[in-house]
Write an enzyme that holds these catalytic residues in place. Structure first.
Site, PDB file in Angstrom:
ATOM      1  N   CYS A 116      -5.128   7.413   2.228  1.00 45.21           N
ATOM      2  CA  CYS A 116      -4.310   6.405   2.913  1.00 45.21           C
ATOM      3  C   CYS A 116      -3.942   5.275   1.968  1.00 45.21           C
ATOM      4  O   CYS A 116      -4.734   4.357   1.735  1.00 45.21           O
ATOM      5  CB  CYS A 116      -5.072   5.870   4.129  1.00 45.21           C
ATOM      6  SG  CYS A 116      -4.181   4.561   4.980  1.00 45.21           S
ATOM      7  N   CYS A 153      -3.947   1.805   3.484  1.00 46.98           N
ATOM      8  CA  CYS A 153      -5.279   1.236   3.746  1.00 46.98           C
ATOM      9  C   CYS A 153      -5.927   0.761   2.455  1.00 46.98           C
ATOM     10  O   CYS A 153      -6.564  -0.281   2.418  1.00 46.98           O
ATOM     11  CB  CYS A 153      -6.219   2.274   4.367  1.00 46.98           C
ATOM     12  SG  CYS A 153      -5.500   3.289   5.643  1.00 46.98           S
ATOM     13  N   ASP A 154      -5.805   1.554   1.389  1.00 47.37           N
ATOM     14  CA  ASP A 154      -6.646   1.331   0.202  1.00 47.37           C
ATOM     15  C   ASP A 154      -5.893   0.914  -1.056  1.00 47.37           C
ATOM     16  O   ASP A 154      -6.529   0.607  -2.065  1.00 47.37           O
ATOM     17  CB  ASP A 154      -7.429   2.620  -0.106  1.00 47.37           C
ATOM     18  CG  ASP A 154      -8.320   3.017   1.065  1.00 47.37           C
ATOM     19  OD1 ASP A 154      -8.821   2.106   1.745  1.00 47.37           O
ATOM     20  OD2 ASP A 154      -8.508   4.219   1.297  1.00 47.37           O
TER      21      ASP A 154
END
Ligand code: NAP
Length: 311
Positions: free
Chosen positions: A135, A138-139
């Site tokens: 992701c 997300c990261d």
């Protein structure tokens, strides 16, 4: 027991499930929506959605999902955190076991979507959360000023690579073939980006850094020359597609060879009263708008089914 029976339960809170919830709630069926492992589904971890009709400038995926959620709530859809452990679709009403409780439902809409696919290498699995991610939104932030690799040749990989250029100094896109599945527009954007480099005919054989508990690089095999080399990167992002979340229905519904729920007439499964929509049954289009479309169809069929069965 009668008061504990829900007219309809929707599994999954992505685009398909929420659209089904909007329609079912407006039909006064008071749908219960189980949010699943990844509330909001794939749109909630994406960035700008440019191809959902109605937003000429595009809309952020999480905002689009939040809007759908509000719309479903406004008409009385009920949301619950939790996911299905097992289901018994042989009995009517269906018994849906959430682990701590069992819910009974006259109809079921399966909109459980699909989850990220992994390479399956032991080193990759050992480093998930330590530099290996599926992701980018997300990261990506954790890789500011670093070099990273993205694997895949479809739109997801292009989207991730483009997004990650905000943080990384260089993004190497590794793909196992010469040709790409990605749409022309996404591929052209990636090719034109000065921070993105391409490595084709290349497969990752190992993610390096297991002892250090952080990704230090990847070992790559050139499938044309059979030469192995190492690429130093601090992060590896997977963009190699998704696996449908339908294994809990194996044996009760027909699944295809890759685990997608087989449907006829768009959303009908082989069990009357059980409908499937969105990415869990669609291996061809897999778009937000098509997921919304089949979510709508599933809810309309639920309405019809309940009416025909005197509810
Ligand atoms: P996809 O189109 O199925 O592409 C998956 C890619 O990963 C393929 O290039 C495939 O290689 C590669 N791959 C699969 N397994 C692999 C493995 N074990 N090792 C190495 N490579 C592997 O999946 P997707 O990119 O997630 O896209 C899915 C759908 O969502 C598509 O319809 C896409 O258009 C849509 N989508 C759209 C957008 C957008 O419009 N902004 C963004 C994301 C996704 P091969 O080509 O060799 O099979």
């Amino acid at each position: 027991m009668a008061e504990n029976i829900r007219d309809t339960v929707i599994l999954g809170s992505g685009c398909a499930g929420l659209t089904a919830a909007i329609y079912a709630a407006r039909a006064n069926l008071k749908p219960l929506l189980l949010e699943g492992h990844e509330p909001g589904g794939q749109l909630s971890i994406t960035t700008l959605v440019e191809n959902f009709p109605g937003w000429p400038e595009g809309i952020q995926g999480p905002e689009l999902i939040e809007n759908m959620r509000k719309q479903a709530s406004r008409f009385g859809a009920e949301f619950r955190l939790g996911h299905l452990a097992t289901a018994d679709l042989t009995k009517h009403p269906f018994a849906l076991n959430l682990g701590h409780e069992t819910i009974h439902a006259r109809t079921l809409i399966i909109a459980s979507g699909a989850s990220a696919r992994w390479l399956g290498l032991p080193s990759e699995q050992a480093l998930i959360g330590h530099g290996v991610s599926s992701c980018a939104t997300c990261d990506g932030f954790f890789f500011s000023g670093k070099e990273i690799a993205v694997i895949g040749g479809g739109d997801s990989a292009m989207e991730e690579a483009l997004f990650l250029t905000r943080f990384a100094t260089k993004v190497t896109l590794i793909h196992r073939r010469e040709h790409f599945r990605a749409s022309r527009i996404m591929l052209d954007r990636a090719i034109a980006h000065p921070k993105i480099a391409f490595l084709t005919n290349a497969v990752i054989t190992e993610v390096l850094g297991v002892e250090k508990k952080e990704v230090t690089g990847v070992r790559v095999l050139d499938t044309v020359t059979s030469v192995e080399s190492e690429l130093g990167v601090s992060g590896l992002f997977l963009g190699i597609g998704h696996i449908p979340n339908a294994s809990m229905f194996a044996g009760q519904l027909d699944l295809d060879e890759d685990g997608y729920i087989k449907t006829h007439n768009f959303v009908f499964t082989r069990v009357p009263g059980v409908f499937a929509c969105g990415d869990v049954q669609d291996r061809r289009y897999r778009q937000a708008i098509t997921a919304a479309g089949t979510g709508c169809m599933a809810a309309l069929e639920v309405e019809k089914y309940l009416e025909e069965h005197g509810h």
